[in-house]
Scaffold this active site. Structure first.
Site, PDB file in Angstrom:
ATOM      1  N   SER A  83      44.491  14.780  24.037  1.00 53.82           N
ATOM      2  CA  SER A  83      44.113  13.896  25.152  1.00 53.82           C
ATOM      3  C   SER A  83      43.654  12.558  24.596  1.00 53.82           C
ATOM      4  O   SER A  83      43.152  12.481  23.458  1.00 53.82           O
ATOM      5  CB  SER A  83      42.959  14.511  25.949  1.00 53.82           C
ATOM      6  OG  SER A  83      42.451  13.569  26.885  1.00 53.82           O
ATOM      7  N   TYR A 103      34.483  18.084  25.509  1.00 52.13           N
ATOM      8  CA  TYR A 103      35.940  17.878  25.624  1.00 52.13           C
ATOM      9  C   TYR A 103      36.461  16.880  24.585  1.00 52.13           C
ATOM     10  O   TYR A 103      37.437  17.164  23.887  1.00 52.13           O
ATOM     11  CB  TYR A 103      36.273  17.432  27.043  1.00 52.13           C
ATOM     12  CG  TYR A 103      37.751  17.331  27.352  1.00 52.13           C
ATOM     13  CD1 TYR A 103      38.564  18.470  27.379  1.00 52.13           C
ATOM     14  CD2 TYR A 103      38.344  16.101  27.643  1.00 52.13           C
ATOM     15  CE1 TYR A 103      39.921  18.377  27.689  1.00 52.13           C
ATOM     16  CE2 TYR A 103      39.692  16.008  27.948  1.00 52.13           C
ATOM     17  CZ  TYR A 103      40.480  17.143  27.978  1.00 52.13           C
ATOM     18  OH  TYR A 103      41.820  17.041  28.289  1.00 52.13           O
TER      19      TYR A 103
HETATM   20  N1  LIG Z   1      46.127  16.007  33.539  1.00 52.77           N
HETATM   21  C1  LIG Z   1      45.694  15.050  32.758  1.00 52.77           C
HETATM   22  O1  LIG Z   1      45.444  13.912  33.207  1.00 52.77           O
HETATM   23  C2  LIG Z   1      45.458  15.323  31.280  1.00 52.77           C
HETATM   24  C3  LIG Z   1      45.120  14.245  30.468  1.00 52.77           C
HETATM   25  C4  LIG Z   1      44.925  14.464  29.100  1.00 52.77           C
HETATM   26  C5  LIG Z   1      45.084  15.729  28.565  1.00 52.77           C
HETATM   27  N2  LIG Z   1      45.399  16.775  29.370  1.00 52.77           N
HETATM   28  C6  LIG Z   1      45.563  18.089  28.736  1.00 52.77           C
HETATM   29  O2  LIG Z   1      46.835  18.610  29.093  1.00 52.77           O
HETATM   30  C7  LIG Z   1      46.779  20.029  29.158  1.00 52.77           C
HETATM   31  C8  LIG Z   1      47.301  20.514  30.503  1.00 52.77           C
HETATM   32  O3  LIG Z   1      46.630  19.852  31.547  1.00 52.77           O
HETATM   33  P1  LIG Z   1      47.061  20.039  33.085  1.00 52.77           P
HETATM   34  O4  LIG Z   1      46.654  18.819  33.796  1.00 52.77           O
HETATM   35  O5  LIG Z   1      48.470  20.489  33.163  1.00 52.77           O
HETATM   36  O6  LIG Z   1      46.059  21.212  33.494  1.00 52.77           O
HETATM   37  P2  LIG Z   1      46.261  22.498  34.427  1.00 52.77           P
HETATM   38  O7  LIG Z   1      47.260  22.204  35.496  1.00 52.77           O
HETATM   39  O8  LIG Z   1      44.900  22.961  34.821  1.00 52.77           O
HETATM   40  O9  LIG Z   1      46.871  23.553  33.412  1.00 52.77           O
HETATM   41  C9  LIG Z   1      46.068  24.209  32.462  1.00 52.77           C
HETATM   42  C10 LIG Z   1      46.850  25.391  31.915  1.00 52.77           C
HETATM   43  O10 LIG Z   1      46.030  26.033  30.946  1.00 52.77           O
HETATM   44  C11 LIG Z   1      46.076  27.432  31.185  1.00 52.77           C
HETATM   45  N3  LIG Z   1      44.816  28.063  30.803  1.00 52.77           N
HETATM   46  C12 LIG Z   1      43.561  27.686  31.171  1.00 52.77           C
HETATM   47  N4  LIG Z   1      42.669  28.530  30.658  1.00 52.77           N
HETATM   48  C13 LIG Z   1      43.371  29.482  29.960  1.00 52.77           C
HETATM   49  C14 LIG Z   1      43.011  30.623  29.206  1.00 52.77           C
HETATM   50  N5  LIG Z   1      41.727  31.002  29.039  1.00 52.77           N
HETATM   51  N6  LIG Z   1      44.000  31.362  28.648  1.00 52.77           N
HETATM   52  C15 LIG Z   1      45.296  31.013  28.794  1.00 52.77           C
HETATM   53  N7  LIG Z   1      45.700  29.913  29.480  1.00 52.77           N
HETATM   54  C16 LIG Z   1      44.741  29.181  30.057  1.00 52.77           C
HETATM   55  C17 LIG Z   1      46.290  27.584  32.668  1.00 52.77           C
HETATM   56  O11 LIG Z   1      46.897  28.854  32.909  1.00 52.77           O
HETATM   57  P3  LIG Z   1      46.667  29.629  34.314  1.00 52.77           P
HETATM   58  O12 LIG Z   1      47.086  28.664  35.392  1.00 52.77           O
HETATM   59  O13 LIG Z   1      47.549  30.807  34.207  1.00 52.77           O
HETATM   60  O14 LIG Z   1      45.190  29.965  34.375  1.00 52.77           O
HETATM   61  C18 LIG Z   1      47.211  26.408  32.979  1.00 52.77           C
HETATM   62  O15 LIG Z   1      48.548  26.794  32.809  1.00 52.77           O
HETATM   63  C19 LIG Z   1      45.325  20.409  28.873  1.00 52.77           C
HETATM   64  O16 LIG Z   1      45.200  20.750  27.511  1.00 52.77           O
HETATM   65  C20 LIG Z   1      44.561  19.128  29.178  1.00 52.77           C
HETATM   66  O17 LIG Z   1      43.363  19.046  28.447  1.00 52.77           O
HETATM   67  C21 LIG Z   1      45.600  16.599  30.714  1.00 52.77           C
END
Ligand SMILES: NC(=O)c1ccc[n+]([C@@H]2O[C@H](COP(=O)([O-])OP(=O)(O)OC[C@H]3O[C@@H](n4cnc5c(N)ncnc54)[C@H](OP(=O)(O)O)[C@@H]3O)[C@@H](O)[C@H]2O)c1
Length: 274
Positions: free
Chosen positions: A149, A162
């Site tokens: 991130s 984080y």
């Molecule tokens: N969205 C943004 O603006 C942004 C910006 C920078 C970085 N990121 C990073 O990008 C990544 C994905 O973000 P996103 O926005 O797509 O988030 P999201 O929609 O909440 O997706 C998170 C994923 O992580 C999985 N997960 C969470 N806890 C888990 C656990 N204990 N064991 C196994 N899987 C787990 C979830 O699986 P389930 O649904 O099956 O629980 C889900 O598929 C993250 O690492 C986040 O930090 C996001």
């Protein structure tokens, strides 16, 4: 070094999330452009409708798909997840670690359990998954790509552990790149900026917040999961066969805009200035 094997097989954690889904679709698109078959093992924390729906969508998009489930904060389940992927789809050509989450809080009074959870979800699983997948990735001369991130490059007050966790993830991957490069395994990270996903959607429902956020991005828009998907498709593909230890920032330039905010200096350029 080559990363081209037929078929490609990617294990994608966090596949059911907004960015994970975008990455899966971009990997399929890239494989189609390259004329190669692709298997995707999509990992979620638990079975259910979201995973089933995703698998159906990826199958329709042209991939051979498998679903696996496990809690990545449990070290044993990390190893089992990789074994399930290998059993279901054979050797991996790519390990793509997307699962993660932020946990707001102030460091002054952050609960120890929250610090541990943030690291045990965002950092430790990538190391454990990589360890479990190493022999397979050595056979295919494959790659590891983790989603960090912009918060791992810049402190983010109020985001608890984080930023430290994502910073640790970037360094973990740089170290893997050094240690496992000689084994033929490339390791890189992608640092997303502001990406519109179901996780972040609530904040964009407020038009004023949306407008202010867009105003911070030199490219003039919030990112979408496909922006990250394209970056991962590049890093896992043959075009990146000499890229190892890179942190690829995909944020429209937002994280670098800070100096343009200093009062008394020229602001950012715009098309109107021409
Ligand atoms: N969205 C943004 O603006 C942004 C910006 C920078 C970085 N990121 C990073 O990008 C990544 C994905 O973000 P996103 O926005 O797509 O988030 P999201 O929609 O909440 O997706 C998170 C994923 O992580 C999985 N997960 C969470 N806890 C888990 C656990 N204990 N064991 C196994 N899987 C787990 C979830 O699986 P389930 O649904 O099956 O629980 C889900 O598929 C993250 O690492 C986040 O930090 C996001």
């Amino acid at each position: 070094m080559t990363t081209t094997l037929v078929p490609r097989h990617a294990l994608v954690t966090g596949a059911t999330g907004g960015i994970g889904r975008g990455i899966c679709l971009a990997l399929i698109e890239q494989a189609r452009k390259d004329g190669l078959a692709i298997r995707i093992t999509a990992a979620a924390s638990q079975p259910g409708e979201r995973l089933a729906k995703l698998l159906a969508e990826l199958r329709t998009a042209g991939a051979d798909v498998h679903g696996v489930t496990g809690d990545l904060t449990d070290p044993v389940q990390c190893v089992e997840l990789v074994q399930q992927a290998l059993d279901a789809g054979g050797d991996l050509t790519a390990l793509v670690c997307v699962a993660g989450a932020s946990g707001p809080g102030r460091l002054a009074n952050l609960p120890l359990a929250q610090w541990d959870l943030t690291f045990n979800l965002n950092v430790r699983p990538v190391w454990l998954l990589a360890q479990a997948a190493r022999a397979s990735l050595m056979r295919t001369r494959g790659s590891i790509t983790a989603v960090a991130s912009m918060s791992g490059l810049h402190p983010h007050p109020g985001y608890g552990a984080y930023s430290p966790a994502k910073a640790a993830l970037i360094m973990l991957c740089r170290q893997l790149a050094q240690e496992w490069g000689p084994d033929g395994i490339r390791t890189n990270t992608v640092c997303p900026g502001m990406i519109r996903t179901p996780l972040t959607e609530a904040v964009y429902q407020d038009p004023a917040t949306l407008e202010r956020r867009i105003g911070l991005v030199p490219l003039g828009r919030i990112g979408n999961p496909d922006d990250i998907g394209q970056a991962v498709a590049y890093l896992t593909g043959t075009g990146a066969s000499y890229v190892n230890g890179l942190d690829l920032v995909v944020d429209g330039g937002v994280a670098d805009h800070m100096l343009s905010m200093i009062p008394g200096r020229p602001g950012k350029a715009s098309v109107q200035d021409d």
